[in-house]
Design a protein around this motif. Structure first.
Motif, mmCIF file in Angstrom:
data_model
loop_
_atom_site.group_PDB
_atom_site.id
_atom_site.type_symbol
_atom_site.label_atom_id
_atom_site.label_comp_id
_atom_site.label_asym_id
_atom_site.label_seq_id
_atom_site.Cartn_x
_atom_site.Cartn_y
_atom_site.Cartn_z
ATOM 1 N N ASN A 192 0.816 -1.219 0.000
ATOM 2 C CA ASN A 192 0.000 0.000 0.000
ATOM 3 C C ASN A 192 0.847 1.266 0.000
ATOM 4 O OD1 ASN A 192 -2.343 -1.510 0.002
ATOM 5 N ND2 ASN A 192 -2.605 -1.428 2.228
ATOM 6 N N LYS A 193 2.099 1.140 0.465
ATOM 7 C CA LYS A 193 2.993 2.301 0.483
ATOM 8 C C LYS A 193 3.904 2.337 -0.740
ATOM 9 C CE LYS A 193 2.600 2.972 5.404
ATOM 10 N NZ LYS A 193 3.074 3.738 6.529
ATOM 11 N N GLY A 194 3.584 1.488 -1.730
ATOM 12 C CA GLY A 194 4.240 1.581 -3.027
ATOM 13 C C GLY A 194 5.466 0.717 -3.236
ATOM 14 N N HIS A 195 5.706 -0.251 -2.356
ATOM 15 C CA HIS A 195 6.901 -1.089 -2.487
ATOM 16 C C HIS A 195 6.567 -2.426 -3.152
ATOM 17 C CE1 HIS A 195 9.036 1.855 -0.121
ATOM 18 N NE2 HIS A 195 8.051 1.826 0.761
ATOM 19 N N ASN A 196 7.593 -3.070 -3.680
ATOM 20 C CA ASN A 196 7.436 -4.358 -4.354
ATOM 21 C C ASN A 196 7.682 -5.478 -3.346
ATOM 22 O OD1 ASN A 196 7.222 -2.955 -6.908
ATOM 23 N ND2 ASN A 196 9.446 -2.703 -6.820
ATOM 24 N N VAL A 197 6.699 -6.345 -3.181
ATOM 25 C CA VAL A 197 6.772 -7.373 -2.150
ATOM 26 C C VAL A 197 6.874 -8.763 -2.767
ATOM 27 C CG1 VAL A 197 5.475 -8.530 -0.311
ATOM 28 C CG2 VAL A 197 5.601 -6.034 -0.377
ATOM 29 N N TYR A 198 7.867 -9.504 -2.284
ATOM 30 C CA TYR A 198 8.081 -10.892 -2.686
ATOM 31 C C TYR A 198 8.019 -11.733 -1.409
ATOM 32 C CZ TYR A 198 9.875 -8.389 -6.721
ATOM 33 O OH TYR A 198 10.010 -7.528 -7.783
ATOM 34 N N MET A 199 7.129 -12.700 -1.393
ATOM 35 C CA MET A 199 6.909 -13.500 -0.188
ATOM 36 C C MET A 199 7.403 -14.924 -0.400
ATOM 37 S SD MET A 199 5.704 -13.810 2.884
ATOM 38 C CE MET A 199 4.784 -12.281 3.040
ATOM 39 N N LEU A 200 8.238 -15.404 0.516
ATOM 40 C CA LEU A 200 8.637 -16.807 0.520
ATOM 41 C C LEU A 200 7.877 -17.495 1.647
ATOM 42 C CD1 LEU A 200 12.541 -16.567 0.152
ATOM 43 C CD2 LEU A 200 10.757 -16.184 -1.559
ATOM 44 N N SER A 201 7.226 -18.605 1.341
ATOM 45 C CA SER A 201 6.465 -19.312 2.370
ATOM 46 C C SER A 201 6.599 -20.815 2.177
ATOM 47 C CB SER A 201 4.983 -18.910 2.318
ATOM 48 O OG SER A 201 4.372 -19.385 1.126
ATOM 49 N N GLU A 202 6.213 -21.550 3.206
ATOM 50 C CA GLU A 202 6.251 -23.007 3.121
ATOM 51 C C GLU A 202 5.164 -23.509 2.180
ATOM 52 O OE1 GLU A 202 5.865 -24.742 6.957
ATOM 53 O OE2 GLU A 202 7.523 -23.623 7.839
ATOM 54 N N SER A 203 5.505 -24.503 1.396
ATOM 55 C CA SER A 203 4.517 -25.115 0.513
ATOM 56 C C SER A 203 3.519 -25.923 1.332
ATOM 57 C CB SER A 203 5.209 -26.034 -0.497
ATOM 58 O OG SER A 203 4.257 -26.821 -1.182
ATOM 59 N N PRO A 204 2.218 -25.775 1.054
ATOM 60 C CA PRO A 204 1.222 -26.553 1.798
ATOM 61 C C PRO A 204 1.053 -27.977 1.280
ATOM 62 C CG PRO A 204 0.121 -25.108 0.247
ATOM 63 C CD PRO A 204 1.598 -24.820 0.124
ATOM 64 N N ASP A 205 1.624 -28.271 0.109
ATOM 65 C CA ASP A 205 1.404 -29.594 -0.486
ATOM 66 C C ASP A 205 2.691 -30.254 -0.985
ATOM 67 O OD1 ASP A 205 2.005 -28.055 -2.690
ATOM 68 O OD2 ASP A 205 0.009 -28.186 -3.592
ATOM 69 N N GLY A 206 3.841 -29.730 -0.563
ATOM 70 C CA GLY A 206 5.106 -30.333 -0.958
ATOM 71 C C GLY A 206 5.592 -29.949 -2.339
ATOM 72 N N ARG A 207 4.857 -29.061 -3.029
ATOM 73 C CA ARG A 207 5.259 -28.650 -4.379
ATOM 74 C C ARG A 207 5.687 -27.184 -4.375
ATOM 75 N NH1 ARG A 207 1.354 -28.225 -7.941
ATOM 76 N NH2 ARG A 207 -0.264 -27.996 -6.352
ATOM 77 N N GLU A 208 6.689 -26.874 -5.182
ATOM 78 C CA GLU A 208 7.108 -25.477 -5.324
ATOM 79 C C GLU A 208 6.233 -24.806 -6.374
ATOM 80 O OE1 GLU A 208 11.118 -24.407 -5.722
ATOM 81 O OE2 GLU A 208 11.681 -25.219 -3.762
#
Length: 414
Positions: free
Chosen positions: A32-48
């Motif tokens: 919302n403040k204009g930045h580029n966001v990249y999120m790394l999170s755990e896979s819920p099903d074992g697939r990337e």
């Protein structure tokens, strides 16, 4: 100036964990403040996989353990036990107590983004999982990139993380050395009150106390119909656990209320080893207690929109603050809080909220009539968000976002 910000979480969109929901609000604030966001999170099903959501590019990473968790769904009982024993032994013999494969997965994804030409301006990992902090620190220290850890759960002082008291004692020294090294490098460390003893002992200038960043004004979700709705529809959603968050006081109070009042319902959305108690209570009082099992966040929000009383259960560990508190006060709804003792951190936080009834768990049954009367008197009342925002000004995502951006603007790392 728009920065490229990488955040690291555990369970994230669409199945948010408690800490995942916290970092989600921070991610939204960055966007919302204009930045580029990249999120790394755990896979819920074992697939990337990679998805986009609300201006965030979400990369789901996996590890051998996460893949095994998915495979267990097709395993027989004996094979499941063997697999659990295997991972318990891996944790036991790993000096850090972490799942190093997951830490590697986060690190490797950061390296992949870097190799693709993404100029990463900072990394904001959330603990838990502590593996995200480790992967982020490893990457940032290699390329001299600012690191902003968000500490919601403890690591070196967390006996449960290490499973046994003796393994905790054995590995605590290693964990403390790692924490110090990572904190020394960090541009700013954000922590909540359960880390307070640590930072009182090891004072540092690059640490800032914050709260769960969940006091945000949100539009009311589209209401979903509750089962057999009544005049009073109280709702509880979250973990139910015999050891840490038992449901007996809540169940006992509402069962007693229901014996004399047909217009009161308790709607429960939960998971955990205490669910069997809820199922038994529902079988005994089906007109009062309605159990829905576990539901996703969006669905839960819809049910919350149809309720008029929110229930919060205290944790036996008085140092643990449930993130649900901040979501509940932000909603402005009346809250019934079942507590153990007045020295709980959560008790102190809720004292700032003007529409809460405190019920001590060992007095719940005898206070059933008081609970009933209070719910009828307050079920239509709401607290204005401006009042909540002022009372919990440290529980907004802006504090983390604004201070981290200020540090980036000034070009400081650590």
């Amino acid at each position: 100036m728009a920065y490229n910000i990488v955040l690291i979480a555990g369970s994230y969109y669409p199945n948010f964990s408690a800490t995942g929901n916290c970092i989600y609000q921070i991610a939204r604030c960055y966007v919302n403040k204009g930045h580029n966001v990249y999120m790394l999170s755990e896979s819920p099903d074992g697939r990337e996989t990679t998805v986009e959501h609300e201006g965030q590019k979400i990369y789901r990473v996996t590890s051998k353990r996460l893949k095994d968790l998915e495979k267990r769904k097709s395993y027989g009982k004996f094979r499941i036990i063997l697999n659990k024993v295997y991972w318990a032994l891996v944790k036991l013999f790993t000096p850090s107590g972490m799942e190093e494969g997951l830490a590697d997965a986060f690190y490797n994804k950061l390296e992949e983004l870097h190799a693709q030409g993404l100029k990463i301006d900072c990394v904001v990992p959330c603990c838990m999982p502590v593996e995200g902090v480790k992967g982020g620190y490893r990457f940032c220290s290699k390329y001299n990139i600012p690191l902003f850890p968000l500490l919601y759960d403890r690591y070196s002082d967390n006996r449960d993380f290490f499973r046994f008291t003796w393994t905790h004692k054995l590995k605590k020294g290693y964990a403390e050395k790692y924490e110090k090294k990572m904190f020394d490098y960090s541009s700013m460390v954000y922590y909540i009150d359960n880390w307070k003893p640590y930072f009182e002992k090891f004072k540092r200038d690059n640490a800032l106390r914050v709260e769960h960043p969940l006091v945000v004004k949100k539009p009311l979700a589209e209401p979903l119909p509750l089962k057999d709705a009544a005049k009073i529809n109280a709702i509880y959603q979250g973990e139910i656990n015999h050891q840490m968050r038992p449901p007996q006081a809540m169940l006992t109070a509402f069962s007693k209320i229901g014996k004399t009042d047909p217009d009161v319902r308790l709607h429960i959305f939960a998971r955990g080893n205490g669910v069997e108690d809820v199922e038994k209570a529902q079988a005994a009082d089906p007109n009062v207690i309605k159990f829905y099992g576990k539901v996703g966040k969006a669905e839960a929000d819809g049910y919350y929109a149809s309720a008029n009383i929110q229930i919060i259960l205290a944790n036996r560990d008085k140092e643990i603050v449930s993130s649900k508190i901040f979501e509940s006060v932000a909603s402005g709804y009346p809250i019934v809080y079942f507590y153990f003792s007045e020295d709980e951190l959560s008790y102190g936080l809720l004292k700032k909220y003007p529409l809460v009834l405190f019920v001590r768990q060992d007095k719940a049954e005898e206070e059933a009539d008081k609970i009933r009367e209070w719910m009828y008197a307050n079920c239509e009342k709401r607290v204005d968000f401006d009042i909540v925002g002022k009372a919990y000004d440290d529980a907004t995502p802006d504090m983390v976002v604004d201070t981290s951006i200020d540090i980036l603007d000034k070009g400081k790392r650590g």
